[in-house]
Structure formats: C-alpha cells, structure tokens
Design a protein around this motif. Structure first.
Motif, PDB file in Angstrom:
ATOM      1  N   ALA A 191      29.560  39.402  35.826  1.00  0.00           N
ATOM      2  CA  ALA A 191      31.006  38.703  35.851  1.00  0.00           C
ATOM      3  C   ALA A 191      31.505  38.933  34.430  1.00  0.00           C
ATOM      4  N   ILE A 192      30.545  38.817  33.302  1.00  0.00           N
ATOM      5  CA  ILE A 192      30.839  38.897  31.979  1.00  0.00           C
ATOM      6  C   ILE A 192      31.501  40.237  31.515  1.00  0.00           C
ATOM      7  N   PHE A 193      30.722  41.252  31.896  1.00  0.00           N
ATOM      8  CA  PHE A 193      31.167  42.726  31.702  1.00  0.00           C
ATOM      9  C   PHE A 193      32.682  42.724  32.415  1.00  0.00           C
ATOM     10  N   LYS A 194      32.792  42.309  33.726  1.00  0.00           N
ATOM     11  CA  LYS A 194      34.028  42.410  34.489  1.00  0.00           C
ATOM     12  C   LYS A 194      35.191  41.635  33.720  1.00  0.00           C
ATOM     13  N   ALA A 195      34.954  40.371  33.170  1.00  0.00           N
ATOM     14  CA  ALA A 195      35.936  39.853  32.216  1.00  0.00           C
ATOM     15  C   ALA A 195      36.158  40.508  31.033  1.00  0.00           C
ATOM     16  N   PHE A 196      35.247  41.046  30.130  1.00  0.00           N
ATOM     17  CA  PHE A 196      35.503  41.916  29.156  1.00  0.00           C
ATOM     18  C   PHE A 196      36.425  43.206  29.661  1.00  0.00           C
ATOM     19  N   SER A 197      36.113  43.870  30.878  1.00  0.00           N
ATOM     20  CA  SER A 197      36.844  44.754  31.034  1.00  0.00           C
ATOM     21  C   SER A 197      38.451  44.565  31.388  1.00  0.00           C
ATOM     22  N   MET A 198      38.514  43.421  32.067  1.00  0.00           N
ATOM     23  CA  MET A 198      39.751  43.127  32.235  1.00  0.00           C
ATOM     24  C   MET A 198      40.723  42.826  30.941  1.00  0.00           C
ATOM     25  N   ILE A 199      39.773  42.118  30.044  1.00  0.00           N
ATOM     26  CA  ILE A 199      40.623  41.698  28.734  1.00  0.00           C
ATOM     27  C   ILE A 199      40.868  43.075  27.863  1.00  0.00           C
ATOM     28  N   ALA A 200      39.887  44.032  27.903  1.00  0.00           N
ATOM     29  CA  ALA A 200      40.215  45.282  27.426  1.00  0.00           C
ATOM     30  C   ALA A 200      41.369  45.833  28.007  1.00  0.00           C
ATOM     31  N   LEU A 201      41.553  45.931  29.132  1.00  0.00           N
ATOM     32  CA  LEU A 201      42.690  46.602  29.827  1.00  0.00           C
ATOM     33  C   LEU A 201      43.914  45.947  29.686  1.00  0.00           C
ATOM     34  N   LYS A 202      43.865  44.671  29.403  1.00  0.00           N
ATOM     35  CA  LYS A 202      44.896  43.827  29.257  1.00  0.00           C
ATOM     36  C   LYS A 202      45.282  44.193  27.723  1.00  0.00           C
ATOM     37  N   PHE A 203      44.561  44.343  26.772  1.00  0.00           N
ATOM     38  CA  PHE A 203      44.892  44.799  25.604  1.00  0.00           C
ATOM     39  C   PHE A 203      45.564  46.113  25.476  1.00  0.00           C
ATOM     40  N   GLU A 204      45.117  46.976  26.299  1.00  0.00           N
ATOM     41  CA  GLU A 204      45.705  48.352  26.455  1.00  0.00           C
ATOM     42  C   GLU A 204      47.235  48.292  27.098  1.00  0.00           C
ATOM     43  N   GLU A 205      47.199  47.473  27.754  1.00  0.00           N
ATOM     44  CA  GLU A 205      48.429  47.293  28.333  1.00  0.00           C
ATOM     45  C   GLU A 205      49.478  47.032  27.413  1.00  0.00           C
ATOM     46  N   ASP A 206      48.913  45.864  26.586  1.00  0.00           N
ATOM     47  CA  ASP A 206      49.875  45.426  25.484  1.00  0.00           C
ATOM     48  C   ASP A 206      50.288  46.621  24.558  1.00  0.00           C
ATOM     49  N   ILE A 207      49.421  47.388  24.295  1.00  0.00           N
ATOM     50  CA  ILE A 207      49.522  48.178  23.339  1.00  0.00           C
ATOM     51  C   ILE A 207      50.337  49.570  23.666  1.00  0.00           C
ATOM     52  N   GLN A 219      54.177  33.303  33.276  1.00  0.00           N
ATOM     53  CA  GLN A 219      53.564  31.714  33.437  1.00  0.00           C
ATOM     54  C   GLN A 219      52.466  31.566  32.681  1.00  0.00           C
ATOM     55  N   LYS A 220      52.428  30.398  31.905  1.00  0.00           N
ATOM     56  CA  LYS A 220      51.402  30.389  30.885  1.00  0.00           C
ATOM     57  C   LYS A 220      50.284  29.918  31.747  1.00  0.00           C
ATOM     58  N   GLY A 221      49.121  30.808  31.249  1.00  0.00           N
ATOM     59  CA  GLY A 221      47.889  30.428  31.981  1.00  0.00           C
ATOM     60  C   GLY A 221      47.647  31.179  32.977  1.00  0.00           C
ATOM     61  N   GLU A 222      48.724  31.950  33.706  1.00  0.00           N
ATOM     62  CA  GLU A 222      48.191  32.834  34.800  1.00  0.00           C
ATOM     63  C   GLU A 222      47.201  34.121  34.599  1.00  0.00           C
ATOM     64  N   THR A 223      47.525  34.627  33.652  1.00  0.00           N
ATOM     65  CA  THR A 223      46.708  36.005  33.159  1.00  0.00           C
ATOM     66  C   THR A 223      45.111  35.522  33.216  1.00  0.00           C
ATOM     67  N   VAL A 224      44.871  34.405  32.260  1.00  0.00           N
ATOM     68  CA  VAL A 224      43.554  33.767  32.275  1.00  0.00           C
ATOM     69  C   VAL A 224      43.052  33.527  33.505  1.00  0.00           C
ATOM     70  N   LYS A 225      43.864  32.890  34.274  1.00  0.00           N
ATOM     71  CA  LYS A 225      43.638  32.180  35.441  1.00  0.00           C
ATOM     72  C   LYS A 225      43.030  33.305  36.484  1.00  0.00           C
ATOM     73  N   LYS A 226      43.949  34.253  36.576  1.00  0.00           N
ATOM     74  CA  LYS A 226      43.642  35.606  37.511  1.00  0.00           C
ATOM     75  C   LYS A 226      42.387  36.334  37.078  1.00  0.00           C
ATOM     76  N   MET A 227      42.031  36.459  35.639  1.00  0.00           N
ATOM     77  CA  MET A 227      40.698  37.084  34.998  1.00  0.00           C
ATOM     78  C   MET A 227      39.612  36.079  35.398  1.00  0.00           C
ATOM     79  N   ARG A 228      39.631  34.695  35.570  1.00  0.00           N
ATOM     80  CA  ARG A 228      38.414  33.914  35.773  1.00  0.00           C
ATOM     81  C   ARG A 228      38.140  34.221  37.250  1.00  0.00           C
ATOM     82  N   GLU A 229      39.226  33.931  38.247  1.00  0.00           N
ATOM     83  CA  GLU A 229      39.165  34.237  39.674  1.00  0.00           C
ATOM     84  C   GLU A 229      38.351  35.601  40.037  1.00  0.00           C
TER      85      GLU A 229
END
Length: 226
Positions: free
Chosen positions: A37-53, A1-11
């Motif tokens: 909060a910034i570190f948590k968001a970076f962590s979630m983005i990095a984990l998402k990238f690893e998941e995609d890899i 669903q478009k926008g769901e991933t970033v919405k979850k990261m924000r929350e």
C-alpha cells in the motif's frame, strides 16, 4: 475539489495518507500501511508530480523536462545503513533503479532526522523507495528519534537603535515584547555557559512504527496533492 486527490489516493492505495497542517514553506506527508500500500501511494504521488510538471511545461519555454523529486525524512541513525560502507549501498541503489539519491549531511532543524532526496522518473522513484524501505526494515532506528516538524514561515526581525521591528509587507512595525527581550539579552550573559551540555529531552517515545514513511514537500506543490 479540495481533498479529492488525496482521498482518491487513500482509497486506491489502501494506505493511510496524512498531510501536516500549517502555513509552512513545506509540509510532511506521512504514509502508513502494508508495504504494498505504501509503494502504491508513493507511485501515485510521483505520477501526480509528473503530471504537474507536464502541465507547467505546456506554456513554458523550458525544453528539457525536470525530473520528479521527492524528499524523504529518515532517522539519522538509519542513514549509515542506507549509504553503506564507503557509499556502496547508495551506489547500488542508484545504479539498479536509475534514480538519483542524495543523503543530506546535516540533520533537519530541531530533529534527529535527515533528508534523503530522490529524483528521477516515477518508475525509478518507486523502485528506489522499495529498496530504501528494505534497508530501513533491516536496520531499525537506534535510540529515540526526534521527528522533524516544519516551522511556520515567520516574518523577519530587525534590531535597530535598541528596538525590535518585524517586517509586515513593506513596513517595519515596532515590536515592544521583542525589544524588551533584545535589551535584556544585551545586558545579561547567555544562560548556558560555554562547554555545558544542553539538557536531554525526557519523555520522548523511542518507538516508531516500522511501516510508516514520511516525505516533505514544498507547500506550493502540496495543493495539487490535496
């Protein structure tokens, strides 16, 4: 669903996460909020990238897993502190986090910012981001910062026989406006004589929030985040 991933990261992170608009080859993700909060968001983005890899490797013949890579956008005036005397600071960050860190030598187009590329495991990346944030908070940017903003991918232009053509698909389409500009350019000398400095940029706001950090990501991978 478009926008769901970033919405979850924000929350889950409590950070404000904004992804720039536009059909550019890369887009900018701006993360704002308290440092945790910034570190948590970076962590979630990095984990998402690893998941995609990991997902992209399931049907691939590649045997070695590529590292997760983020590209930060840092004011050039702060890069000296990040590198340290004789490269001492960046060496310390590499050794203590296990991440690869590279600071680009040139500024990003039309800006006073440079790209800092971080590669490694998600854990190494988050530890590296923490150390970079500490350096940036200790050494605020000097003067006005002209932020990097990616430009939309434009069609190539070809000048042939005194006429301008833009490439659309497999065809070269005549472009009358560009042809006129091209012909004028051929008739007149450049407007700015050599050696003359270009005018400054009045009205730029020199204040930038200290608790805001940006990274650029290729547009083809921003889809999974959004």
């Amino acid at each position: 669903q478009k926008g769901e991933t970033v919405k979850k990261m924000r929350e889950e992170s409590g950070a404000r996460i904004n992804i720039s608009e536009g059909s550019c080859p890369e887009r900018i993700v701006t993360i704002t909020g308290p440092t945790d909060a910034i570190f948590k968001a970076f962590s979630m983005i990095a984990l998402k990238f690893e998941e995609d890899i990991n997902a992209s490797m399931t049907n691939s013949t590649v045997t070695s897993k590529p590292p997760v890579t983020l590209r930060l956008v840092v004011p050039a005036s702060q890069c000296g502190s990040l590198i340290g005397k004789g490269g001492s600071k960046i060496k310390e960050i590499r050794e203590s986090t296990g991440a690869q860190v590279q600071v680009a030598g040139d500024m990003l187009p039309n800006s006073t910012e440079r790209a800092v590329t971080i590669s490694g495991t998600p854990d190494a990346i988050i530890q590296c981001v923490k150390q970079i944030c500490v350096v940036m908070l200790e050494s605020p940017p000097k003067g006005a910062t002209i932020p990097y903003r990616p430009k939309p991918a434009s069609a190539p232009i070809i000048f042939a026989g005194g006429q301008a053509f833009t490439i659309q698909g497999q065809y070269a389409i005549p472009h009358p406006d560009l042809t006129k500009l091209h012909q004028l350019a051929m008739q007149h000398p450049p407007f700015t004589p050599l050696g003359q400095t270009t005018p400054g940029f009045p009205g730029l706001d020199a204040t930038t929030p200290t608790s805001s950090h940006e990274l650029t990501i290729p547009n083809d991978v921003s889809g999974p985040i959004v």
